[in-house]
Design an enzyme around this catalytic site. Structure first.
Site, PDB file in Angstrom:
ATOM      1  N   ASP A 107       0.850  -1.199   0.000  1.00  0.00           N
ATOM      2  CA  ASP A 107       0.000   0.000   0.000  1.00  0.00           C
ATOM      3  C   ASP A 107       0.889   1.254   0.000  1.00  0.00           C
ATOM      4  OD1 ASP A 107       0.976  -0.574   2.543  1.00  0.00           O
ATOM      5  OD2 ASP A 107      -0.736   0.336   3.577  1.00  0.00           O
ATOM      6  N   HIS A 147      10.262   0.673   8.854  1.00  0.00           N
ATOM      7  CA  HIS A 147       9.324  -0.445   9.016  1.00  0.00           C
ATOM      8  C   HIS A 147       9.389  -1.397   7.815  1.00  0.00           C
ATOM      9  CE1 HIS A 147       7.687   1.489  12.522  1.00  0.00           C
ATOM     10  NE2 HIS A 147       7.300   2.552  11.834  1.00  0.00           N
TER      11      HIS A 147
END
Length: 348
Positions: free
Chosen positions: A26, A266
Site C-alpha cells: 500500500d 518499518h
C-alpha cells in the site's frame, strides 16, 4: 508443542536462480523505499505487484506502484489493483498525515520533482483483481513464489478463500505487521496493517501457509537519523533523491509523533528479513488477532512454552491437528539491518 526459539539460516541466492516474489503493498513512503530496494536486488525476480488500501486508497497505491516501476524502468512488471476496503466492509482510514496526500510525501504534487516521479504513469495496471493475481501466480509456480506483504492482509485472505491450495502452494509469506509484546503504533494495542483488517489478518495467520512476520517490536528499533538521510541524499544512489525527497514529510511526522529526528524503517526492515533472514531470530508459535473490543487488532503469540489445561483460541484442534504455527521475529541485528538498507539505497 512448538519449539520456542529458532534462528534462521543465512540467506543466499538459490542455485535455481533468483527468488520469485510478488509484492503486496500500500505504498506509502516506507513501502516505496522497500520496493525501490527490491529493484536494486538482482537475487529477486519480481513477478508482479498487488495493491491494497492502507497508507493510501487502493487506487492511489496502484498509481504509486506504477510510478515506482516507471522510475526504475520496470514498466514490464504487472500491477494488479486489489482490495479497496476490509473484508467486512467499511471505509478504511487513510493515514495521509504520515505519508502525504499522494502517499509519497507529496513529491508528485511538486512540479520541481515531476521529472523524477511521473505525475501520471504511462503504463497501465492489468485488468485483474489483486487476489486473483496472487492465486494465478502461485498456481503457475507452485512452491516457488514468496509473497512480501507490506500492507493490510485483505488480498491474501481472499486468495486463501478463493483457492484452498494457495496455502500449500505458496513458498512463503513474509509479513510486515503486528506488535508482539510491544505497544502498537495506532493505539497501545494495535499496529496499523493489522488494525486496518483484523479479520483478514487472523485468516492469514491461521491458514497453515509458511509464514514469517516482522512486527513493530522489531522495526521501531531500526532507524535512520537525519544525518544518515543526508548521507543517502549526498550519495550516488540511483534512488537517493527520490527516497530523501519522500522522507522530508515522513521525518516531520516522526519528529512530531515520536520526538525523534529521523525515520523508522518499518517496510525496509521487513524487506531485509526476506533477503537476509540470518539477521533475525524468530520464535515459533500460534498467532491470533483480536477482532473486536478496545483491543481490536492486537496480535498475540503463544510461543508454545506452556501446556494449557483446556483448548482455547490458540490450541483448538481441527481433525486432530492444532492451529498452524508461524515464525515471529523477536530479535534482530539492528546495526547490520540499518547498514544493509543504507547500502542498497546508496547503490548507483
Amino acid at each position: 508443542m512448538a519449539s520456542p526459539v529458532v534462528s534462521s539460516s543465512n540467506g543466499s541466492v538459490s542455485v535455481d536462480g533468483p527468488k520469485k516474489i510478488v509484492i503486496d503493498a500500500d505504498p506509502g513512503i516506507d513501502d516505496s523505499m522497500a520496493i525501490l530496494m527490491a529493484f536494486q536486488s538482482p537475487e529477486l525476480e519480481i513477478l508482479g505487484f498487488t495493491t491494497v488500501f492502507g497508507n493510501v486508497t487502493a487506487e492511489t497505491a496502484t498509481l504509486n506502484a506504477l510510478r515506482l516501476s516507471e522510475v526504475a524502468n520496470r514498466s514490464d512488471i504487472p500491477v494488479a489493483e486489489g482490495c479497496s476496503e476490509p473484508l467486512m466492509g467499511g471505509k478504511p482510514t487513510v493515514v495521509d498525515y504520515v505519508h502525504g496526500k499522494d502517499g509519497l510525501g507529496n513529491i508528485t504534487l511538486n512540479p520541481e520533482t515531476s521529472d523524477d516521479v511521473p505525475l501520471v504513469p504511462k503504463s497501465n495496471n492489468i485488468e485483474m483483481a489483486g487476489p486473483q493475481f496472487l492465486v494465478d501466480t502461485v498456481a503457475q509456480h507452485p512452491g516457488q513464489v514468496t509473497v512480501l506483504a507490506l500492507g493490510p492482509l485483505t488480498n491474501l485472505a481472499l486468495a486463501l478463500k478463493w483457492d484452498t491450495s494457495f496455502a500449500s502452494n505458496v513458498k512463503e509469506i513474509v509479513i510486515l505487521g503486528g506488535a508482539f509484546f510491544a505497544l502498537g503504533n495506532i493505539n497501545p494495542a494495535a499496529e496499523s496493517n493489522i488494525l486496518q483488517d483484523p479479520e483478514a489478518a487472523d485468516i492469514v495467520f491461521t491458514s497453515g501457509a509458511n509464514i514469517s512476520v516482522v512486527g513493530i517490536n522489531i522495526t521501531t528499533q531500526v532507524k535512520l537519523t537525519d544525518e544518515e538521510l543526508q548521507d543517502i541524499r549526498n550519495s550516488n544512489g540511483k534512488y537517493a533523491k527520490i527516497v530523501t525527497d519522500m522522507c522530508v514529510f515522513y521525518e516531520a511526522w516522526t519528529e512530531k509523533s515520536d520526538k525523534f529526528k529521523g525515520i523508522f524503517l518499518h517496510d525496509p526492515t521487513c524487506f531485509v528479513s526476506l533477503v537476509r533472514p540470518d539477521l533475525f531470530t524468530y520464535t515459533q508459535g500460534v498467532v491470533r488477532v483480536q477482532i473486536e473490543g478496545k483491543c481490536r487488532g492486537l496480535t498475540l503469540l503463544d510461543p508454545g512454552q506452556k501446556e494449557w489445561n483446556s483448548d482455547n483460541a490458540w490450541t483448538v484442534e481441527v481433525d486432530g491437528v492444532g492451529k498452524p504455527i508461524v515464525s515471529v521475529a523477536m530479535a534482530a541485528q539492528v546495526d547490520e539491518i540499518r547498514d544493509y538498507v543504507k547500502n542498497l539505497l546508496m547503490q548507483p
